[in-house]
Scaffold this motif. Structure first.
Motif, PDB file in Angstrom:
ATOM      1  N   GLY A 285      -3.761  -7.454  -7.023  1.00  0.00           N
ATOM      2  CA  GLY A 285      -5.025  -7.325  -5.932  1.00  0.00           C
ATOM      3  C   GLY A 285      -4.183  -7.176  -4.617  1.00  0.00           C
ATOM      4  O   GLY A 285      -3.090  -5.803  -4.850  1.00  0.00           O
ATOM      5  N   SER A 286      -4.229  -7.073  -3.428  1.00  0.00           N
ATOM      6  CA  SER A 286      -3.962  -5.699  -2.491  1.00  0.00           C
ATOM      7  C   SER A 286      -3.199  -7.288  -0.858  1.00  0.00           C
ATOM      8  O   SER A 286      -4.262  -7.943  -1.086  1.00  0.00           O
TER       9      SER A 286
ATOM     10  N   ALA B 254      -7.027  -6.966   1.909  1.00  0.00           N
ATOM     11  CA  ALA B 254      -8.209  -7.047   1.501  1.00  0.00           C
ATOM     12  C   ALA B 254      -7.932  -8.864   1.725  1.00  0.00           C
ATOM     13  O   ALA B 254      -8.501  -9.091   0.009  1.00  0.00           O
TER      14      ALA B 254
ATOM     15  N   ARG C 236      -9.852 -12.261   1.923  1.00  0.00           N
ATOM     16  CA  ARG C 236     -11.628 -12.910   1.346  1.00  0.00           C
ATOM     17  C   ARG C 236     -11.805 -13.964   1.188  1.00  0.00           C
ATOM     18  O   ARG C 236     -10.496 -14.663   1.796  1.00  0.00           O
TER      19      ARG C 236
ATOM     20  N   PRO D  65     -15.298 -10.293   1.665  1.00  0.00           N
ATOM     21  CA  PRO D  65     -14.456  -9.659   2.146  1.00  0.00           C
ATOM     22  C   PRO D  65     -14.296  -9.541   4.554  1.00  0.00           C
ATOM     23  O   PRO D  65     -14.638  -9.604   4.207  1.00  0.00           O
TER      24      PRO D  65
ATOM     25  N   GLY E 271      -6.026 -11.246  -0.282  1.00  0.00           N
ATOM     26  CA  GLY E 271      -7.220 -10.758  -1.289  1.00  0.00           C
ATOM     27  C   GLY E 271      -5.547 -10.702  -2.844  1.00  0.00           C
ATOM     28  O   GLY E 271      -5.591  -9.037  -2.992  1.00  0.00           O
TER      29      GLY E 271
ATOM     30  N   ASP F 179       0.649  -1.480  -0.098  1.00  0.00           N
ATOM     31  CA  ASP F 179       0.208  -0.190  -0.259  1.00  0.00           C
ATOM     32  C   ASP F 179       1.086   1.065   0.245  1.00  0.00           C
ATOM     33  O   ASP F 179       0.542   2.382  -0.031  1.00  0.00           O
TER      34      ASP F 179
END
Ligand code: APR
Length: 275
Positions: free
Chosen positions: A122-123, A126, A128, A135, A188, A107
């Motif tokens: 993606g990150s 996050a 899921r 999420p 994620g 980030d």
């Protein structure tokens, strides 16, 4: 001369209405985030990052893969954006329209002030559900503290999913369960063999096809479909500028190659644009 090339790149950027910055692991390298192709070190040195980043690896050993991603997330909380990320954020104020597209799961663009970068892979922030895709909110307390000394923790038995111990082969952490369906929560991020998030990819391809200049920074340009982004821009007539200390397959596509690190080249470029 690198100075001349910076000046050339600034001249091209000054004429641009729509600019895309496309980044890879190299831009975060100077913050202390290893690039994906760097050998893993410490607890994880026996592993190959590319072998851990697959759906099969998670199916075979969810605690090993979750533990690795939690370790990466913890490492990230300790590093900061570098002058390369800062310069990308500053660039937004110097050109009419700027879209940041990143392959990075960190980030650091956001923390430097870039607004809504598109995360093609993606990150880390996050997670899921691996079953119903809901999420998940994951408390940082699920992360085993990296400060706890490996030698002071009992080694878990092979295959153990204990969060307390440290196995030779890395730190296993059982993934949390989904609050909705009870399935295992997964990182994620986009793994090898998986599709990219449709919305981000579509928006990125559109931005690449419409831009006048694409600045590619710190990517090997080897991993598809993300590696199509600079190629799409060039096909639609954009000037490609590359920042990478090493040669890449994108060298021949670029009209200007800045063979410097991101933290050197990007602030110099911003400064040239401001002068
Ligand atoms: N500044 C700019 N570039 C750098 C720097 C730096 N300080 N340090 C390294 N680089 C360059 C390297 O020369 C290399 O070309 O960054 C690139 C990193 O390449 P990769 O590790 O292949 O990273 P990336 O291109 O982001 O990989 C794409 O593949 O492994 C998957 O999902 C992962 O998102 C990643 C994707």
């Amino acid at each position: 001369m690198e100075v001349d090339r910076i000046r050339d790149a600034a001249t091209i950027l000054r004429q641009a209405k729509r600019v895309v910055v496309f980044t890879g692991a190299g831009i975060s390298a100077e913050s202390g985030v290893p690039t994906f192709r760097d050998a893993l070190t410490g607890l994880w040195e026996r592993f190959d990052a590319q072998a851990l980043a697959t759906p099969q690896a998670f199916a075979d050993d969810p605690a090993l893969v979750w533990g690795w991603y939690e370790w990466r997330r913890t490492q990230l909380l300790r590093v900061r954006p570098n002058p390369g990320h800062d310069a990308v954020a500053a660039l937004a104020g110097l050109v009419p329209t700027l879209t940041v597209i990143t392959q990075n799961v960190d980030d650091l663009h956001e923390r430097a002030g870039s607004v809504d970068p598109l995360h093609l892979h993606g990150s880390l922030f996050a997670p899921r559900c691996s079953v119903c895709a809901a999420p998940a909110i994951v408390e940082s307390s699920t992360v085993t503290s990296p400060e706890s000394s490996p030698s002071s923790s009992p080694a878990p038995s092979p295959g153990s999913s204990s969060t307390a111990g440290v196995a030779d082969e890395g730190r296993r952490i059982t993934p949390p369960s989904c609050e909705r369906c009870g399935g295992a929560v997964r990182p994620g991020v986009v793994w090898f063999g998986e599709a990219l998030p449709e919305d981000a990819l579509e928006t990125a391809v559109l931005a690449a096809s419409e831009c006048d200049v694409l600045l590619t920074v710190g990517t090997s340009g080897l991993v598809y479909p993300a590696a199509e982004i600079p190629r799409v821009a060039a096909r639609f007539g954009a000037a490609v500028i590359q920042v990478n200390p090493q040669a890449t397959p994108l060298d021949t596509l670029a009209v200007v190659n800045l063979h410097q690190s991101a933290a050197q080249a990007l602030p110099a470029l911003v400064e040239a644009l401001q002068s």
